[in-house]
Design an enzyme around this catalytic site. Structure first.
Site, PDB file in Angstrom:
ATOM      1  N   TYR A 209      26.745  39.430  50.569  1.00  0.00           N
ATOM      2  CA  TYR A 209      27.330  40.565  51.300  1.00  0.00           C
ATOM      3  C   TYR A 209      28.729  40.939  50.784  1.00  0.00           C
ATOM      4  O   TYR A 209      29.039  42.116  50.560  1.00  0.00           O
ATOM      5  CB  TYR A 209      27.376  40.183  52.776  1.00  0.00           C
TER       6      TYR A 209
ATOM      7  N   ASN B 223      35.973  41.941  61.862  1.00  0.00           N
ATOM      8  CA  ASN B 223      35.284  41.599  63.124  1.00  0.00           C
ATOM      9  C   ASN B 223      35.484  42.627  64.244  1.00  0.00           C
ATOM     10  O   ASN B 223      36.305  42.424  65.144  1.00  0.00           O
ATOM     11  CB  ASN B 223      35.733  40.226  63.639  1.00  0.00           C
TER      12      ASN B 223
ATOM     13  N   ARG C  94      40.560  33.180  58.820  1.00  0.00           N
ATOM     14  CA  ARG C  94      40.659  34.548  58.282  1.00  0.00           C
ATOM     15  C   ARG C  94      41.466  35.401  59.251  1.00  0.00           C
ATOM     16  O   ARG C  94      41.218  35.393  60.449  1.00  0.00           O
ATOM     17  CB  ARG C  94      39.267  35.140  58.119  1.00  0.00           C
TER      18      ARG C  94
HETATM   19  P1  NAD Z   1      25.088  48.001  62.469  1.00  0.00           P
HETATM   20  O1  NAD Z   1      24.074  47.067  61.886  1.00  0.00           O
HETATM   21  O2  NAD Z   1      25.147  48.128  63.946  1.00  0.00           O
HETATM   22  O3  NAD Z   1      24.911  49.459  61.856  1.00  0.00           O
HETATM   23  C1  NAD Z   1      24.432  49.692  60.560  1.00  0.00           C
HETATM   24  C2  NAD Z   1      23.337  50.729  60.665  1.00  0.00           C
HETATM   25  O4  NAD Z   1      22.845  51.006  59.350  1.00  0.00           O
HETATM   26  C3  NAD Z   1      22.125  50.249  61.499  1.00  0.00           C
HETATM   27  O5  NAD Z   1      21.894  51.118  62.580  1.00  0.00           O
HETATM   28  C4  NAD Z   1      20.983  50.267  60.510  1.00  0.00           C
HETATM   29  O6  NAD Z   1      19.732  50.655  61.074  1.00  0.00           O
HETATM   30  C5  NAD Z   1      21.473  51.273  59.483  1.00  0.00           C
HETATM   31  N1  NAD Z   1      20.737  51.110  58.239  1.00  0.00           N
HETATM   32  C6  NAD Z   1      20.423  49.951  57.599  1.00  0.00           C
HETATM   33  N2  NAD Z   1      19.657  50.193  56.533  1.00  0.00           N
HETATM   34  C7  NAD Z   1      19.495  51.546  56.481  1.00  0.00           C
HETATM   35  C8  NAD Z   1      18.774  52.399  55.613  1.00  0.00           C
HETATM   36  N3  NAD Z   1      18.078  51.910  54.578  1.00  0.00           N
HETATM   37  N4  NAD Z   1      18.799  53.732  55.848  1.00  0.00           N
HETATM   38  C9  NAD Z   1      19.486  54.236  56.910  1.00  0.00           C
HETATM   39  N5  NAD Z   1      20.175  53.468  57.772  1.00  0.00           N
HETATM   40  C10 NAD Z   1      20.174  52.137  57.559  1.00  0.00           C
HETATM   41  O7  NAD Z   1      26.505  47.551  61.875  1.00  0.00           O
HETATM   42  P2  NAD Z   1      27.975  48.026  62.262  1.00  0.00           P
HETATM   43  O8  NAD Z   1      28.661  46.848  62.857  1.00  0.00           O
HETATM   44  O9  NAD Z   1      27.951  49.298  63.003  1.00  0.00           O
HETATM   45  O10 NAD Z   1      28.589  48.233  60.811  1.00  0.00           O
HETATM   46  C11 NAD Z   1      28.826  49.518  60.223  1.00  0.00           C
HETATM   47  C12 NAD Z   1      29.427  49.324  58.844  1.00  0.00           C
HETATM   48  O11 NAD Z   1      30.626  48.545  58.944  1.00  0.00           O
HETATM   49  C13 NAD Z   1      28.548  48.574  57.856  1.00  0.00           C
HETATM   50  O12 NAD Z   1      28.740  49.086  56.563  1.00  0.00           O
HETATM   51  C14 NAD Z   1      29.064  47.161  57.915  1.00  0.00           C
HETATM   52  O13 NAD Z   1      28.766  46.428  56.741  1.00  0.00           O
HETATM   53  C15 NAD Z   1      30.548  47.415  58.089  1.00  0.00           C
HETATM   54  N6  NAD Z   1      31.260  46.277  58.698  1.00  0.00           N
HETATM   55  C16 NAD Z   1      31.111  45.986  60.020  1.00  0.00           C
HETATM   56  C17 NAD Z   1      31.822  44.916  60.573  1.00  0.00           C
HETATM   57  C18 NAD Z   1      31.735  44.566  62.022  1.00  0.00           C
HETATM   58  O14 NAD Z   1      32.469  43.686  62.465  1.00  0.00           O
HETATM   59  N7  NAD Z   1      30.872  45.197  62.815  1.00  0.00           N
HETATM   60  C19 NAD Z   1      32.659  44.131  59.755  1.00  0.00           C
HETATM   61  C20 NAD Z   1      32.769  44.454  58.412  1.00  0.00           C
HETATM   62  C21 NAD Z   1      32.083  45.543  57.892  1.00  0.00           C
END
Ligand code: NAD
Length: 322
Positions: free
Chosen positions: A149, A178, A284
């Site tokens: 990741y 987070n 972290r």
């Molecule tokens: P989440 O999993 O709730 O949302 C991600 C969404 O992407 C999901 O609804 C999923 O269905 C969608 N998705 C996955 N594959 C897909 C595809 N092939 N086509 C279309 N949609 C697709 O996660 P989140 O917490 O809302 O995270 C949003 C972004 O922030 C992501 O890029 C994640 O890596 C990043 N992020 C989040 C956190 C956190 O603490 N929540 C931390 C670091 C980075």
């Protein structure tokens, strides 16, 4: 502030994307939400919501068509248990999503593109002590990111940088630390530590034992969803093109996190530490110097206040379901 009229939010069926859509609509933007699934807990407020698989080039072309700005939040992701066990799938899906989305944005003359990176890009060698210093943006290199990741996020950050340098696409890159809050996944294997701990406390009877992954001494910082959304929108409007942290800089241990949630739940519980479960880096924290300097703003909601709202929402979900 000049407002783009048409904005694409990918991952709009997910936790942060769903909250972001609400905030953008409230601010007067016209929003197209795209995801492979609908939001889990309430309907999207986006003027248009399309179910598309963004690993596919044609889907990204369709999603970007007619848009002024793109917030790319779609990703296959989850908590430490999920990202440790699914590295191949995560790298495959997320590199495809950002590669196609970025190129589609470039080809359709999108003016601004925000990429959501993660604290998981920071080198493992800076996170070996629970009492470590906050991570500064420039400390991402020499790289030694979280396997799978983290490397995928670092690669995609660089793609965004080169699309700016060579094509003039205004890219913004945010590194989340987070993010937590209501309407997030709290069970099923993709949930992160604050949601998992709230669920365990909500399900526990006073005196029960709850399982904690690791020895409880690992440290993190946690940022409430409303601050995350505000930070993203501020960053999109800024002229800052380099990656930037978005998180709180108050570092606490998992044990302290459990104690805060137990106080909110008003339950005394026992703890069983499972050292066989993945626990990620030892320590972290976010260094918010650049955030303060660039946005003249830092997250405002205290951990206790954010956890009160999150616990209350997760507890309601469990009570009403049962
Ligand atoms: P989440 O999993 O709730 O949302 C991600 C969404 O992407 C999901 O609804 C999923 O269905 C969608 N998705 C996955 N594959 C897909 C595809 N092939 N086509 C279309 N949609 C697709 O996660 P989140 O917490 O809302 O995270 C949003 C972004 O922030 C992501 O890029 C994640 O890596 C990043 N992020 C989040 C956190 C956190 O603490 N929540 C931390 C670091 C980075």
């Amino acid at each position: 502030m000049s407002k783009a009229t048409r904005v694409l939010v990918t991952g709009a069926g997910g936790f942060i994307g769903h909250h972001l859509v609400k905030a953008l609509v409230q601010e007067g933007y016209w929003v197209r939400g795209v995801d492979i699934k609908e939001p889990d807990f309430e309907p999207s407020l986006a003027q248009e919501f399309e179910l598309l698989d963004l690993r596919r080039w044609e889907s990204c072309q369709r999603a970007a068509k007619g848009m002024d700005e793109v917030y790319n939040l779609a990703a296959n992701m989850g908590g430490i248990g999920f990202i440790s066990a699914n590295k191949a799938e995560i790298m495959h899906d997320n590199v495809l999503i950002n590669t196609h989305m970025l190129e589609a944005a470039h080809q359709t003359d999108v003016s601004r593109y925000l990429y959501t990176s993660s604290a998981c890009i920071y080198p493992m060698y800076r996170q070996t002590d629970p009492d470590c210093a906050g991570l500064k943006e420039e400390e991402a290199y020499p790289a030694d990111a979280e396997d799978g990741y983290g490397w995928e996020k670092l690669f995609s950050e660089r793609q965004c940088k080169h699309y700016w340098e060579e094509y003039g696409l205004e890219t913004r890159t945010v590194r989340f630390h987070n993010i937590f809050g209501p309407l997030g996944t709290f069970e099923g294997g993709r949930e992160k530590s604050p949601a998992a701990i709230c669920r365990k406390l909500a399900l526990a009877q006073p005196g029960d034992e709850i399982e904690i992954w690791g020895d409880g001494k690992q440290t993190r910082s946690y940022c409430y969803i409303d601050d995350c959304v505000e930070g993203i929108m501020r960053l999109m409007r800024s002229e800052h093109r380099e990656p930037i942290n978005l998180g709180q800089d108050r570092m606490i241990s998992i044990d302290e996190l459990v104690s805060i949630v137990a106080d909110i739940a008003d339950k005394e519980i026992k703890r069983r530490y499972n050292l066989n479960k993945p626990q990620g880096v030892r320590g972290r924290n976010s260094d918010n110097s650049r955030l303060r300097e660039v946005l003249a703003w830092v997250p405002q909601v205290s951990l206790e206040r954010g956890l009160e709202r999150t616990y209350s929402w997760i507890n309601d979900q469990i009570v009403h379901r049962d």
